[in-house]
Design an enzyme around this catalytic site. Structure first.
Site, mmCIF file in Angstrom:
data_model
loop_
_atom_site.group_PDB
_atom_site.id
_atom_site.type_symbol
_atom_site.label_atom_id
_atom_site.label_comp_id
_atom_site.label_asym_id
_atom_site.label_seq_id
_atom_site.Cartn_x
_atom_site.Cartn_y
_atom_site.Cartn_z
ATOM 1 N N ALA A 1 8.039 -3.076 3.848
ATOM 2 C CA ALA A 1 7.286 -2.637 5.025
ATOM 3 C C ALA A 1 8.216 -1.968 6.021
ATOM 4 O O ALA A 1 9.296 -2.481 6.320
ATOM 5 C CB ALA A 1 6.602 -3.825 5.685
ATOM 6 N N GLU B 1 20.257 6.116 5.466
ATOM 7 C CA GLU B 1 20.396 6.411 6.907
ATOM 8 C C GLU B 1 21.307 5.398 7.612
ATOM 9 O O GLU B 1 21.763 5.660 8.720
ATOM 10 C CB GLU B 1 19.032 6.434 7.586
ATOM 11 N N GLN C 1 8.197 1.337 9.381
ATOM 12 C CA GLN C 1 7.825 2.650 9.911
ATOM 13 C C GLN C 1 8.880 3.523 9.245
ATOM 14 O O GLN C 1 10.031 3.534 9.666
ATOM 15 C CB GLN C 1 7.915 2.637 11.439
ATOM 16 N N SER D 1 18.199 1.884 3.744
ATOM 17 C CA SER D 1 18.212 3.326 3.513
ATOM 18 C C SER D 1 19.603 3.908 3.672
ATOM 19 O O SER D 1 20.438 3.364 4.410
ATOM 20 C CB SER D 1 17.260 3.953 4.542
ATOM 21 N N TYR E 1 15.512 4.785 13.292
ATOM 22 C CA TYR E 1 15.163 4.275 11.957
ATOM 23 C C TYR E 1 16.405 3.708 11.272
ATOM 24 O O TYR E 1 16.407 2.572 10.776
ATOM 25 C CB TYR E 1 14.544 5.405 11.118
ATOM 26 N N THR F 1 0.825 -1.220 0.000
ATOM 27 C CA THR F 1 0.000 0.000 0.000
ATOM 28 C C THR F 1 0.858 1.269 0.000
ATOM 29 O O THR F 1 0.332 2.370 -0.120
ATOM 30 C CB THR F 1 -0.911 0.049 1.252
HETATM 31 P P1 NAP Z 1 5.816 3.962 2.714
HETATM 32 O O1 NAP Z 1 5.061 4.673 1.648
HETATM 33 O O2 NAP Z 1 5.854 4.543 4.087
HETATM 34 O O3 NAP Z 1 5.232 2.470 2.799
HETATM 35 C C1 NAP Z 1 5.481 1.660 3.896
HETATM 36 C C2 NAP Z 1 4.650 0.389 3.755
HETATM 37 O O4 NAP Z 1 4.920 -0.441 4.884
HETATM 38 C C3 NAP Z 1 3.135 0.641 3.731
HETATM 39 O O5 NAP Z 1 2.556 -0.223 2.779
HETATM 40 C C4 NAP Z 1 2.712 0.196 5.135
HETATM 41 O O6 NAP Z 1 1.395 -0.297 5.201
HETATM 42 C C5 NAP Z 1 3.687 -0.948 5.359
HETATM 43 N N1 NAP Z 1 3.797 -1.299 6.775
HETATM 44 C C6 NAP Z 1 4.083 -0.488 7.807
HETATM 45 N N2 NAP Z 1 4.086 -1.186 8.956
HETATM 46 C C7 NAP Z 1 3.787 -2.468 8.634
HETATM 47 C C8 NAP Z 1 3.628 -3.661 9.377
HETATM 48 N N3 NAP Z 1 3.762 -3.662 10.695
HETATM 49 N N4 NAP Z 1 3.330 -4.810 8.720
HETATM 50 C C9 NAP Z 1 3.161 -4.800 7.376
HETATM 51 N N5 NAP Z 1 3.284 -3.703 6.613
HETATM 52 C C10 NAP Z 1 3.597 -2.551 7.240
HETATM 53 O O7 NAP Z 1 7.329 3.744 2.286
HETATM 54 P P2 NAP Z 1 8.001 3.835 0.824
HETATM 55 O O8 NAP Z 1 8.396 5.247 0.582
HETATM 56 O O9 NAP Z 1 7.167 3.116 -0.165
HETATM 57 O O10 NAP Z 1 9.356 3.041 1.077
HETATM 58 C C11 NAP Z 1 9.439 1.635 0.876
HETATM 59 C C12 NAP Z 1 10.586 1.074 1.693
HETATM 60 O O11 NAP Z 1 11.815 1.695 1.301
HETATM 61 C C13 NAP Z 1 10.468 1.322 3.202
HETATM 62 O O12 NAP Z 1 11.007 0.208 3.865
HETATM 63 C C14 NAP Z 1 11.340 2.535 3.445
HETATM 64 O O13 NAP Z 1 11.832 2.579 4.773
HETATM 65 C C15 NAP Z 1 12.443 2.282 2.430
HETATM 66 N N6 NAP Z 1 13.106 3.502 1.975
HETATM 67 C C16 NAP Z 1 12.364 4.466 1.367
HETATM 68 C C17 NAP Z 1 12.996 5.636 0.944
HETATM 69 C C18 NAP Z 1 12.202 6.718 0.265
HETATM 70 O O14 NAP Z 1 12.776 7.782 0.030
HETATM 71 N N7 NAP Z 1 10.967 6.491 -0.118
HETATM 72 C C19 NAP Z 1 14.369 5.786 1.128
HETATM 73 C C20 NAP Z 1 15.085 4.773 1.744
HETATM 74 C C21 NAP Z 1 14.453 3.628 2.153
HETATM 75 P P3 NAP Z 1 0.121 0.556 5.747
HETATM 76 O O15 NAP Z 1 -0.528 1.097 4.516
HETATM 77 O O16 NAP Z 1 -0.696 -0.445 6.441
HETATM 78 O O17 NAP Z 1 0.645 1.631 6.653
HETATM 79 P P1 GDP Z 2 14.044 12.178 5.152
HETATM 80 O O1 GDP Z 2 15.362 12.366 4.497
HETATM 81 O O2 GDP Z 2 13.580 10.758 5.060
HETATM 82 O O3 GDP Z 2 13.992 12.685 6.539
HETATM 83 O O4 GDP Z 2 12.993 12.980 4.226
HETATM 84 P P2 GDP Z 2 12.120 14.295 4.499
HETATM 85 O O5 GDP Z 2 11.458 14.633 3.212
HETATM 86 O O6 GDP Z 2 11.239 14.139 5.679
HETATM 87 O O7 GDP Z 2 13.201 15.407 4.847
HETATM 88 C C1 GDP Z 2 14.164 15.816 3.900
HETATM 89 C C2 GDP Z 2 14.864 17.071 4.425
HETATM 90 O O8 GDP Z 2 13.944 18.166 4.371
HETATM 91 C C3 GDP Z 2 15.304 16.945 5.888
HETATM 92 O O9 GDP Z 2 16.608 17.439 6.013
HETATM 93 C C4 GDP Z 2 14.365 17.865 6.641
HETATM 94 O O10 GDP Z 2 14.958 18.472 7.768
HETATM 95 C C5 GDP Z 2 14.078 18.906 5.572
HETATM 96 N N1 GDP Z 2 12.832 19.631 5.839
HETATM 97 C C6 GDP Z 2 12.699 20.970 5.927
HETATM 98 N N2 GDP Z 2 11.447 21.305 6.232
HETATM 99 C C7 GDP Z 2 10.744 20.157 6.350
HETATM 100 C C8 GDP Z 2 9.372 19.876 6.651
HETATM 101 O O11 GDP Z 2 8.563 20.751 6.883
HETATM 102 N N3 GDP Z 2 9.018 18.559 6.655
HETATM 103 C C9 GDP Z 2 9.911 17.559 6.386
HETATM 104 N N4 GDP Z 2 9.479 16.291 6.384
HETATM 105 N N5 GDP Z 2 11.204 17.798 6.112
HETATM 106 C C10 GDP Z 2 11.625 19.085 6.090
#
Ligand code: NAP
Ligand code: GDP
Length: 328
Positions: free
Chosen positions: A84, A130, A86, A128, A152, A15
């Protein structure tokens, strides 16, 4: 369970932003797509509503090993993608135990279930940038020392190390994608890019006239989610399992994002953006720039990001305006 000759996949986190794009990609590649959803996800099908008649959903949770074991035993997938999490860094400070349980231990539960059911199932783990935390190295590559600093990042490091451990100890095809920030019109509004593009649409629609942000000088290596799910898929199609940095290799500040986004609608962001000190994250003052060296993915996976920073900003602004019935 339906019987087909298609390859079967389970997407955990279907999702979410990436899960929905990955489901679309794998449907195009003729996979039978299964997704794990939580009871609470029922209200959160917005990104996969258009796919519901083409995918099979199973109620489960990465906090609940038995649910995972049951789904994996029944579906008998060829591949499992664990997306999946947080997934919000700053929320991890407020709920560190929960973040570790879902984002860290969730990976262990899936790996252990796969080991029990069938060690030949291929596994992808989303981690990530991170995990590099307080690194002094820039850009980071697959050999950069791990030094995560927040709940995280530490949870993702646990997932990363477990994935490697199951690969080495049990000879499982398990891969880590070390993903740098990636965005799209499906990005959650809690992230800064979508917060900005959503606000622009509301400003144009005269529903909002201020946008409160935190540190706008902070930089990120921002890519397009649709490009990144292709890399995930490619990792599981290789001869050998491995870990890969998935990034654009380019960095931009939040300020740059504001410049490009507001320019598209001929507005001056300085008139709307206000800094709210409560949104400035204390750890953002560290001297770290997350910039990924994607050479290994380019070489081994023949992958490269197709969408430029300006194109990404445009498609996000365009999409949020469209939701308000406005064309760019
Ligand atoms: P997202 O939109 O937050 O999606 C997270 C998914 O995890 C949602 O489908 C959520 O389901 C599910 N989930 C959360 N808790 C769960 C649980 N207890 N059991 C089963 N499912 C659960 O994240 P995304 O941006 O698509 O990212 C995908 C993955 O890549 C994540 O692991 C994230 O940490 C990693 N990642 C993302 C980025 C980025 O920039 N997007 C960068 C680095 C790493 P619900 O709908 O039920 O909440
Ligand atoms: P992150 O790298 O996963 O924490 O992605 P975010 O999009 O949450 O944040 C990216 C950068 O934008 C971080 O350095 C934040 O400090 C900066 N930032 C500045 N203003 C905001 C805000 O209002 N919301 C969020 N989410 N990030 C912000």
């Amino acid at each position: 369970m339906r019987k087909t000759n298609k390859k079967k996949v389970i997407i955990c986190g279907i999702t979410g932003q990436d899960g929905s794009y990955l489901a679309e990609l794998l449907l195009k590649k003729n996979y039978e797509v299964h997704g794990i959803v939580r009871r609470s996800s029922n209200d959160n099908f917005i990104r996969i509503n258009h796919l519901l008649n083409r995918i099979t959903l199973h109620f489960g949770d990465v906090l609940d090993s038995l649910s995972l074991l049951k789904i994996i035993s029944e579906v008998k997938p060829d591949e499992v993608y664990n997306l999946a999490a947080q997934s919000q860094v700053y929320i991890g400070f407020d709920i560190p135990e929960y973040t570790s349980n879902v984002t860290g231990l969730g990976a262990l539960r899936l790996l252990e279930c796969i080991k029990l059911v069938n060690k030949n199932i291929k596994y992808f783990q989303a981690v990530s940038s991170e995990i590099f935390g307080d690194t002094k190295d820039c850009p980071q590559n697959e050999s950069t020392q791990l030094n995560p600093k927040n709940p995280y990042g530490i949870s993702k490091m646990y997932a990363y190390q477990m994935t490697k451990s199951y690969r080495d100890s049990y000879n499982m095809f398990a891969c880590n994608g070390i993903l740098y920030n990636h965005e799209s019109p499906r990005r959650s509004e809690n992230f800064v890019t979508r917060k900005i593009t959503k606000a622009i649409a509301k400003i144009i629609a005269k529903e909002q006239n201020e946008l409160f942000l935190g540190n706008i000088d902070d930089k990120r290596d921002w890519g397009y989610a649709k490009d990144y799910v292709e890399a995930m898929y490619l990792m599981l199609q290789q001869d050998k399992p491995d870990d890969y940095i998935i990034s654009t290799g380019e960095i931009h500040s939040v300020r740059d994002f504001l410049d490009v986004a507001f320019k598209l609608v001929n507005l001056d962001w300085h008139k709307y953006v206000k800094i709210n000190q409560n949104l400035v994250r204390p750890l953002d003052h560290r001297n770290v720039i997350f910039q990924g060296d994607n050479s290994k993915a380019k070489k081994n996976l023949n992958w490269k990001p197709k969408t430029s920073f300006n194109e990404l900003v445009k498609l996000m602004v365009e999409s949020d305006l469209k939701e308000k019935g406005i064309n760019l």
